[in-house]
Design a protein around this motif. Sequence first.
Motif, mmCIF file in Angstrom:
data_model
loop_
_atom_site.group_PDB
_atom_site.id
_atom_site.type_symbol
_atom_site.label_atom_id
_atom_site.label_comp_id
_atom_site.label_asym_id
_atom_site.label_seq_id
_atom_site.Cartn_x
_atom_site.Cartn_y
_atom_site.Cartn_z
ATOM 1 N N HIS A 40 0.822 -1.210 0.000
ATOM 2 C CA HIS A 40 0.000 0.000 0.000
ATOM 3 C C HIS A 40 0.859 1.264 0.000
ATOM 4 O O HIS A 40 0.482 2.273 -0.599
ATOM 5 C CB HIS A 40 -0.917 -0.004 1.213
ATOM 6 C CG HIS A 40 -2.072 0.938 1.091
ATOM 7 N ND1 HIS A 40 -3.206 0.626 0.366
ATOM 8 C CD2 HIS A 40 -2.260 2.186 1.571
ATOM 9 C CE1 HIS A 40 -4.055 1.647 0.416
ATOM 10 N NE2 HIS A 40 -3.496 2.598 1.144
ATOM 11 N N GLY B 170 -6.560 2.281 4.421
ATOM 12 C CA GLY B 170 -6.600 3.664 3.968
ATOM 13 C C GLY B 170 -5.199 4.199 3.719
ATOM 14 O O GLY B 170 -4.283 3.456 3.364
ATOM 15 N N GLU B 171 -5.001 5.479 3.942
ATOM 16 C CA GLU B 171 -3.696 6.100 3.702
ATOM 17 C C GLU B 171 -2.688 5.615 4.741
ATOM 18 O O GLU B 171 -2.977 5.572 5.943
ATOM 19 C CB GLU B 171 -3.816 7.615 3.765
ATOM 20 C CG GLU B 171 -2.507 8.343 3.471
ATOM 21 C CD GLU B 171 -2.672 9.844 3.486
ATOM 22 O OE1 GLU B 171 -1.641 10.548 3.416
ATOM 23 O OE2 GLU B 171 -3.821 10.309 3.586
ATOM 24 N N GLU C 132 1.367 6.122 5.930
ATOM 25 C CA GLU C 132 2.646 6.813 5.796
ATOM 26 C C GLU C 132 3.743 5.787 5.525
ATOM 27 O O GLU C 132 3.814 4.756 6.205
ATOM 28 C CB GLU C 132 2.975 7.597 7.060
ATOM 29 C CG GLU C 132 2.132 8.841 7.275
ATOM 30 C CD GLU C 132 2.446 9.903 6.241
ATOM 31 O OE1 GLU C 132 3.608 9.951 5.771
ATOM 32 O OE2 GLU C 132 1.531 10.674 5.896
#
Length: 203
Positions: A32, A103-104, A106
């Motif tokens: 991801h 999701g997002e 880092e």
Amino acid sequence: METTQRHRPYEDGLAIILGSSCAALGLALYHHAEILIGSTAGMALLITYATGASFGPVFFVINLPFYWLAWRRIGHQFTLKTFLAVSLLSWISWMLPAWLDIGEVEPLFAALLGGSLIGLGVLFLFRHRGSLGGFNILAVYLQDRYGWPAGKVQLALDGLIMLSAFAVLPVANVIYSIIGAVVLGVILTINHRPGLYTGVSQS
């Protein structure tokens, strides 16, 4: 006097499930965040990033040639456990998007947590005489056949994967990949030492 306790089959099975699951989740974070790992998992991720192919099937296919080497050089139990672990990880990775919506993420967090999860997964398998296949099998074979140091061979092959990443990923992502590799290596170095864990699998 301390005696060596042998693993029962269900303990080996549980280790394969837990190890493959931890590694699959860690690799999902890597995927991801578009960062990389060494060995055949890194090759599979590179192919995935470059072509859009699903990681699970690619990882399964890439590992197929290594089972023959493992069977000849390391033994049938190790080969079978490795095949089961790779197959399970490939299947979990293939199914994970339907089970978990990430999701997002880092990249630094993915490198730290993903590297930790992969390291724990590999540790589970190492302690039950299995692996996630890949270059470590080839390194052992080349050491036995030609006398090339396995550690240096492994390092060189993983280095080639990281260098190849510059053609596919931004420089920052490659740096995060190196951080993740360090985290994984530290976990294995601290926790997988001779004498620290003495369980042996039953025949």
